[in-house]
Design a protein around this motif. Structure first.
Motif, mmCIF file in Angstrom:
data_model
loop_
_atom_site.group_PDB
_atom_site.id
_atom_site.type_symbol
_atom_site.label_atom_id
_atom_site.label_comp_id
_atom_site.label_asym_id
_atom_site.label_seq_id
_atom_site.Cartn_x
_atom_site.Cartn_y
_atom_site.Cartn_z
ATOM 1 N N GLY A 57 25.405 -41.016 -20.300
ATOM 2 C CA GLY A 57 25.422 -41.199 -21.747
ATOM 3 C C GLY A 57 26.197 -40.104 -22.445
ATOM 4 O O GLY A 57 26.959 -40.355 -23.397
ATOM 5 N N VAL A 58 26.024 -38.871 -21.996
ATOM 6 C CA VAL A 58 26.766 -37.728 -22.546
ATOM 7 C C VAL A 58 28.255 -37.900 -22.285
ATOM 8 O O VAL A 58 29.097 -37.697 -23.175
ATOM 9 C CB VAL A 58 26.260 -36.401 -21.941
ATOM 10 C CG1 VAL A 58 27.191 -35.246 -22.302
ATOM 11 C CG2 VAL A 58 24.838 -36.105 -22.405
ATOM 12 N N THR B 191 31.102 -38.280 -25.189
ATOM 13 C CA THR B 191 32.174 -37.286 -25.185
ATOM 14 C C THR B 191 33.539 -37.964 -25.145
ATOM 15 O O THR B 191 34.464 -37.578 -25.880
ATOM 16 C CB THR B 191 32.019 -36.343 -23.976
ATOM 17 O OG1 THR B 191 30.763 -35.659 -24.071
ATOM 18 C CG2 THR B 191 33.148 -35.315 -23.928
ATOM 19 N N SER B 192 33.680 -39.000 -24.321
ATOM 20 C CA SER B 192 34.967 -39.702 -24.225
ATOM 21 C C SER B 192 35.307 -40.415 -25.531
ATOM 22 O O SER B 192 36.476 -40.438 -25.946
ATOM 23 C CB SER B 192 34.955 -40.681 -23.055
ATOM 24 O OG SER B 192 34.048 -41.742 -23.276
ATOM 25 N N THR C 33 22.087 -30.900 -26.535
ATOM 26 C CA THR C 33 22.855 -29.647 -26.516
ATOM 27 C C THR C 33 24.238 -29.855 -25.904
ATOM 28 O O THR C 33 25.189 -29.163 -26.276
ATOM 29 C CB THR C 33 22.098 -28.540 -25.772
ATOM 30 O OG1 THR C 33 21.790 -28.975 -24.437
ATOM 31 C CG2 THR C 33 20.794 -28.205 -26.488
ATOM 32 N N GLU C 34 24.383 -30.820 -24.979
ATOM 33 C CA GLU C 34 25.691 -31.106 -24.400
ATOM 34 C C GLU C 34 26.622 -31.792 -25.396
ATOM 35 O O GLU C 34 27.841 -31.855 -25.176
ATOM 36 C CB GLU C 34 25.552 -31.973 -23.146
ATOM 37 C CG GLU C 34 25.155 -31.221 -21.907
ATOM 38 C CD GLU C 34 26.168 -30.165 -21.483
ATOM 39 O OE1 GLU C 34 27.384 -30.424 -21.579
ATOM 40 O OE2 GLU C 34 25.734 -29.080 -21.060
ATOM 41 N N LEU C 35 26.072 -32.305 -26.493
ATOM 42 C CA LEU C 35 26.884 -32.969 -27.511
ATOM 43 C C LEU C 35 26.958 -32.153 -28.806
ATOM 44 O O LEU C 35 27.352 -32.670 -29.856
ATOM 45 C CB LEU C 35 26.336 -34.377 -27.791
ATOM 46 C CG LEU C 35 26.447 -35.356 -26.614
ATOM 47 C CD1 LEU C 35 25.758 -36.667 -26.941
ATOM 48 C CD2 LEU C 35 27.907 -35.613 -26.237
ATOM 49 N N ALA C 36 26.589 -30.880 -28.729
ATOM 50 C CA ALA C 36 26.694 -29.995 -29.897
ATOM 51 C C ALA C 36 28.139 -29.984 -30.384
ATOM 52 O O ALA C 36 29.070 -29.795 -29.601
ATOM 53 C CB ALA C 36 26.246 -28.583 -29.530
ATOM 54 N N PRO D 210 26.191 -23.109 -27.390
ATOM 55 C CA PRO D 210 27.647 -23.185 -27.517
ATOM 56 C C PRO D 210 28.097 -24.558 -27.981
ATOM 57 O O PRO D 210 27.453 -25.565 -27.705
ATOM 58 C CB PRO D 210 28.136 -22.906 -26.093
ATOM 59 C CG PRO D 210 27.009 -23.339 -25.217
ATOM 60 C CD PRO D 210 25.745 -23.072 -25.984
ATOM 61 N N ARG D 211 29.223 -24.595 -28.710
ATOM 62 C CA ARG D 211 29.798 -25.868 -29.136
ATOM 63 C C ARG D 211 30.457 -26.542 -27.948
ATOM 64 O O ARG D 211 31.262 -25.949 -27.245
ATOM 65 C CB ARG D 211 30.818 -25.637 -30.254
ATOM 66 C CG ARG D 211 31.434 -26.930 -30.754
ATOM 67 C CD ARG D 211 32.199 -26.759 -32.045
ATOM 68 N NE ARG D 211 32.522 -28.074 -32.593
ATOM 69 C CZ ARG D 211 32.653 -28.335 -33.874
ATOM 70 N NH1 ARG D 211 32.487 -27.372 -34.768
ATOM 71 N NH2 ARG D 211 32.945 -29.555 -34.294
ATOM 72 N N LYS D 212 30.128 -27.816 -27.708
ATOM 73 C CA LYS D 212 30.668 -28.555 -26.576
ATOM 74 C C LYS D 212 31.767 -29.545 -26.985
ATOM 75 O O LYS D 212 32.684 -29.812 -26.209
ATOM 76 C CB LYS D 212 29.548 -29.298 -25.850
ATOM 77 C CG LYS D 212 28.513 -28.374 -25.199
ATOM 78 C CD LYS D 212 29.144 -27.486 -24.148
ATOM 79 C CE LYS D 212 28.152 -26.561 -23.489
ATOM 80 N NZ LYS D 212 27.334 -27.222 -22.463
ATOM 81 N N LEU D 213 31.647 -30.145 -28.175
ATOM 82 C CA LEU D 213 32.654 -31.087 -28.653
ATOM 83 C C LEU D 213 33.430 -30.460 -29.798
ATOM 84 O O LEU D 213 32.835 -29.935 -30.735
ATOM 85 C CB LEU D 213 32.002 -32.397 -29.119
ATOM 86 C CG LEU D 213 31.169 -33.166 -28.092
ATOM 87 C CD1 LEU D 213 30.770 -34.518 -28.648
ATOM 88 C CD2 LEU D 213 31.908 -33.326 -26.780
ATOM 89 N N ASP D 214 34.773 -30.529 -29.717
ATOM 90 C CA ASP D 214 35.608 -29.845 -30.700
ATOM 91 C C ASP D 214 36.904 -30.633 -30.874
ATOM 92 O O ASP D 214 37.555 -30.982 -29.884
ATOM 93 C CB ASP D 214 35.915 -28.432 -30.207
ATOM 94 C CG ASP D 214 36.503 -27.555 -31.292
ATOM 95 O OD1 ASP D 214 37.440 -28.015 -31.981
ATOM 96 O OD2 ASP D 214 36.040 -26.410 -31.454
#
Length: 328
Positions: A206-207, A211-212, A238-241, A264-268
């Motif tokens: 799901g993460v 993300t994609s 948290t993995e999608l922060a 930490p920021r994961k998506l940018d």
């Protein structure tokens, strides 16, 4: 000084409450809130919200008159109840509430358009601007086409039950305001399909899916916002922060609030811009083909619509029983 994860998440992502429980919304003070038939059904059975249910039933009876059957009154009340909860929620939050179209209309474009207009009309009749409401529609091809029409009328939409990149691309190309890709339900499917008990957060299917989608949108400059939804654990969150928005159940909001540590920021968007991604032009034939090839999306969309339909039927039965008790 150590800070909790929820506080840090709010600095990079809009936090949304995924609940119909007004007290939970008051506690966590999200910007936005989302509801669905299952959440409204659960909230309608809580003693503290019986007044909302009763007032909605009385209003439906007054509209239809004494000659209407209990089932007719319950059906109209059901139609209005999500808006009744939405109005209460909007008294608390500064942003938007998502209110869902009847899932039984998911494959009917014209009926979905009509229902979306009707829901907005109910809010506007109570003095609420349409800018504060998102009409929530299942991400079928028919639902996406309905949302495209509503968007042209300045009725913002939230496309839900979204499990595949094909659904996400179709939404973006049709100018949809917001999508809600379901993280936890994707995980559920893969655990069952593979027999695995768990996945590390970064490998959670799901993460990976959200993300994609996020990277695709940012790479190609789409304005549609991504709101991860349906979480099973804090690790998925948290993995999608950094995701545009995340809609989170009260129990997980509480866990984030009670947990301290660095987030930490994961998506940018800057990282997404450098990704090597092939652009896909979406039409109905491509959508249908990709949907058929994606067993998970195929299964979970059908299952999700059926689940919401059952929740609606339960709610209608609950309202009929409550009406009988009120009028006894």
């Amino acid at each position: 000084m150590a800070r909790n994860l929820l506080e840090q998440l709010r600095e990079m992502t809009v936090v949304v409450a995924d609940t119909g429980d007004i007290q939970a919304i008051e506690k966590f003070k999200p910007r936005d809130a989302t509801t669905n038939p299952s959440l409204i059904t659960a909230a309608a059975q809580m003693p503290q919200y019986q007044g909302i249910v009763d007032d909605t039933l009385k209003g439906a009876r007054a509209t239809l008159g004494a000659g209407a059957s209990a089932s007719e009154v319950a059906s109209l009340a059901f139609d209005r109840l999500a808006v009744s909860f939405g109005l209460k929620i909007l008294e608390i939050i500064p942003g938007r509430v998502s209110t869902e179209v009847d899932a039984r209309l998911s494959y009917d474009t014209e009926a979905t358009i009509a229902k979306g207009r009707e829901l907005i009309a109910q809010y506007e009749a109570q003095g609420v601007s349409r800018e504060r409401v998102l009409i929530k529609i299942a991400s079928t091809w028919e639902g996406i086409q309905a949302a495209a029409v509503l968007e042209k009328e300045n009725i913002a939409c939230n496309l839900t039950l979204l499990f595949g990149i094909h659904q996400a691309i179709a939404c973006a190309e049709n100018g949809i305001t917001l999508i809600s890709p379901f993280v936890g339900r994707i995980l559920d499917w893969y655990k069952k399909d593979t027999g695995r008990d768990s996945y590390e957060p970064a490998e959670d299917p799901g993460v990976v899916s959200v993300t994609s989608i996020y990277n695709y949108y940012k790479k190609f400059g789409y304005k549609t916002e991504v709101m991860g939804a349906s979480f099973r654990n804090v690790g998925e969150i948290t993995e999608l922060a950094g995701c545009d928005l995340l809609t989170i159940a009260p129990s997980l909001l509480a866990e984030l609030h009670e947990t301290e540590g660095e987030l930490p920021r994961k998506l940018d968007p800057k990282h997404a811009a450098s990704e090597s991604i092939e652009k896909i032009t979406m039409d109905k034939a491509t959508f249908d083909s990709m949907h058929q090839e994606n067993r998970m999306a195929n299964d979970k969309l059908a299952e999700g619509i059926l689940g919401f339909e059952k929740a609606l039927e339960s709610l209608e039965a609950l309202l009929a029983e409550r009406l009988a008790a009120l009028e006894a």
